[in-house]
Design an enzyme around this catalytic site. Sequence first.
Site, PDB file in Angstrom:
ATOM      1  N   PRO A 271      -2.596 -14.653  -2.344  1.00 18.91           N
ATOM      2  CA  PRO A 271      -2.118 -13.549  -3.186  1.00 18.91           C
ATOM      3  C   PRO A 271      -1.414 -12.450  -2.397  1.00 18.91           C
ATOM      4  CG  PRO A 271      -4.444 -13.296  -2.743  1.00 18.91           C
ATOM      5  CD  PRO A 271      -4.026 -14.543  -2.038  1.00 18.91           C
ATOM      6  N   GLY A 272      -0.466 -11.831  -3.029  1.00 21.77           N
ATOM      7  CA  GLY A 272       0.141 -10.621  -2.489  1.00 21.77           C
ATOM      8  C   GLY A 272      -0.256  -9.461  -3.381  1.00 21.77           C
ATOM      9  N   ARG A 309      10.987  -1.846  -8.128  1.00 22.67           N
ATOM     10  CA  ARG A 309      10.551  -2.782  -9.173  1.00 22.67           C
ATOM     11  C   ARG A 309      11.102  -2.435 -10.561  1.00 22.67           C
ATOM     12  NH1 ARG A 309       5.735  -3.685 -10.567  1.00 22.67           N
ATOM     13  NH2 ARG A 309       5.950  -5.924 -10.816  1.00 22.67           N
ATOM     14  N   TYR A 313      13.295  -5.402 -11.973  1.00 26.11           N
ATOM     15  CA  TYR A 313      12.657  -6.274 -12.972  1.00 26.11           C
ATOM     16  C   TYR A 313      12.374  -5.577 -14.300  1.00 26.11           C
ATOM     17  CZ  TYR A 313      11.118  -8.294  -8.459  1.00 26.11           C
ATOM     18  OH  TYR A 313      11.046  -8.782  -7.197  1.00 26.11           O
ATOM     19  N   CYS A 344      22.255   8.919  -6.758  1.00 30.04           N
ATOM     20  CA  CYS A 344      23.520   8.999  -7.487  1.00 30.04           C
ATOM     21  C   CYS A 344      23.803   7.627  -8.079  1.00 30.04           C
ATOM     22  CB  CYS A 344      24.614   9.452  -6.520  1.00 30.04           C
ATOM     23  SG  CYS A 344      26.133   9.809  -7.371  1.00 30.04           S
ATOM     24  N   TYR A 380       5.022  -4.863  -3.405  1.00 33.54           N
ATOM     25  CA  TYR A 380       6.480  -4.883  -3.623  1.00 33.54           C
ATOM     26  C   TYR A 380       6.986  -3.462  -3.887  1.00 33.54           C
ATOM     27  CZ  TYR A 380       5.049  -9.669  -3.966  1.00 33.54           C
ATOM     28  OH  TYR A 380       4.464 -10.869  -3.683  1.00 33.54           O
TER      29      TYR A 380
HETATM   30  C1  LIG Z   1       5.048 -18.610  -1.257  1.00 31.35           C
HETATM   31  C2  LIG Z   1       4.502 -17.396  -1.888  1.00 31.35           C
HETATM   32  N1  LIG Z   1       3.179 -17.150  -1.787  1.00 31.35           N
HETATM   33  C3  LIG Z   1       2.636 -16.033  -2.307  1.00 31.35           C
HETATM   34  C4  LIG Z   1       3.414 -15.115  -2.981  1.00 31.35           C
HETATM   35  C5  LIG Z   1       2.739 -13.892  -3.518  1.00 31.35           C
HETATM   36  O1  LIG Z   1       2.908 -13.761  -4.869  1.00 31.35           O
HETATM   37  P1  LIG Z   1       2.065 -12.632  -5.642  1.00 31.35           P
HETATM   38  O2  LIG Z   1       2.375 -11.345  -4.997  1.00 31.35           O
HETATM   39  O3  LIG Z   1       2.524 -12.722  -7.044  1.00 31.35           O
HETATM   40  O4  LIG Z   1       0.626 -13.000  -5.481  1.00 31.35           O
HETATM   41  C6  LIG Z   1       4.783 -15.342  -3.135  1.00 31.35           C
HETATM   42  C7  LIG Z   1       5.623 -14.370  -3.854  1.00 31.35           C
HETATM   43  O5  LIG Z   1       6.786 -14.472  -4.023  1.00 31.35           O
HETATM   44  C8  LIG Z   1       5.345 -16.510  -2.576  1.00 31.35           C
HETATM   45  O6  LIG Z   1       6.643 -16.783  -2.685  1.00 31.35           O
END
Ligand SMILES: Cc1ncc(COP(=O)(O)O)c(C=O)c1O
Length: 425
Positions: A271-272, A309, A313, A344, A380
């Site tokens: 996860p990120g 973001r 998006y 700007c 992000y």
């Molecule tokens: C290969 C891979 N792993 C993990 C992630 C993390 O995704 P998230 O932040 O939605 O958990 C991404 C996001 O683009 C990704 O491309």
Amino acid sequence: MATPTTFPVHRTQIAGIPISHLAETFGTPTYFYDSEKIAERVNDLKKFDVIRFAQKANSNIAILDFVRRQGVLVDAVSVGEIHRAVSAGYQLNGTPSPIVYTADIFDRDALDFLRKNPVHCNAGSPEMITQLGEIRPNAEITLRINPGFGHGHSQKTNTGGDSSKHGIWHEQLPECINRAAAAKVKISGLHMHIGSGTDFEHLSMVCASMKSTALSIGPSITTISAGGGLPTPYRESDKMIDIDRYFEIWDATRKELETAFHHPICLEIEPGRYLSAESGYLLSEIRAVKKMGDKLYYLVDAGFNNLARPIMYGSYHPISISHRAANDSNVTPTVEAIVGGPLCESGDIFTQEEGGFVCSRELPAAKVGDFLIIECAGAYGFVMSSNYNSKPFAAEVLLHEQTPYPIRERQTNEDLIRGEKIPSF
Ligand SMILES: Cc1ncc(COP(=O)(O)O)c(C=O)c1O
């Protein structure tokens, strides 16, 4: 259990520290990260054998160091991200691999680096198998498979299906097996990440695809990665994902493979957003409160150069107000306001929907000098900063046990032109 989320529109403190103190000490715009929230999210995922932080979400080395201390490993999508991981104390290799390089290509930089440094690679294109074999015979490799379908909170975060450039197309698996044999590379793992914001319906399809792909490769597979994509709440109506159910579905797939292969399979998650989004607050100051016809605008000193973001998006972020004057009540009337930045560029609006449609938000009535906090900005956020309009990068601060630790200095105007040269014609 899915728990409801609440986002207050008034805020006087972040992680127990008064906002007035934070603003006075660090200025605005500044990102603040609450370490406790990161630790809480890491803890949610402890059932997985490996939690691998997709540092693209937030790669400040202090954040990497913090998650490393929580036992989290790391994913890197560039040599720069490997460098960050090493600077934060990660070893280049080990079992399981502390750092995994995941990409769809080896650029020249990466090949050069990986020739000399044994970081495990996760290939998103068949060519990478052959290229890794050339620089590192007998290497192990993981394949990132695009199972033919995807899912994402927006079209731009959908990383599966034939409209995505990511991963190895599932039908190219036989070619990859042949390439690996020819290059003397062992396929030791599989990885699937079909996008950000994955749901349970797609998850069972991903797991089915993971199982059949692993069975086609055979017992050389010792690791499977669920990728990232776990959603987090940005609105009060968003529920936390049921992690236990998510784990159980993956665990069942892992167990089926263990039965088929007669050896343990390591189950990773990558996860990120899930680990860092909720920890982050972008603190800005309201510098103008102006009317355009019937519409009211709060213009703040943070823009899409700081948080892209919404413009990229149409992403929704919770927003709160902190009144500067101590005697300003926290029960001020609300107004419908559009929140914009200083750039700007007419798209420099934090309250917009996908497609660039500007919308207003019910927020407390506020004055110039009050603070406006854009919340859930820890993933992000800073990492997508730019110097557009020659705006310096914001400062970043980690809040840990009621103490603020500066983790990035605000850029100076000198920093902005570093490396530029006027030629002497
Ligand atoms: C290969 C891979 N792993 C993990 C992630 C993390 O995704 P998230 O932040 O939605 O958990 C991404 C996001 O683009 C990704 O491309």
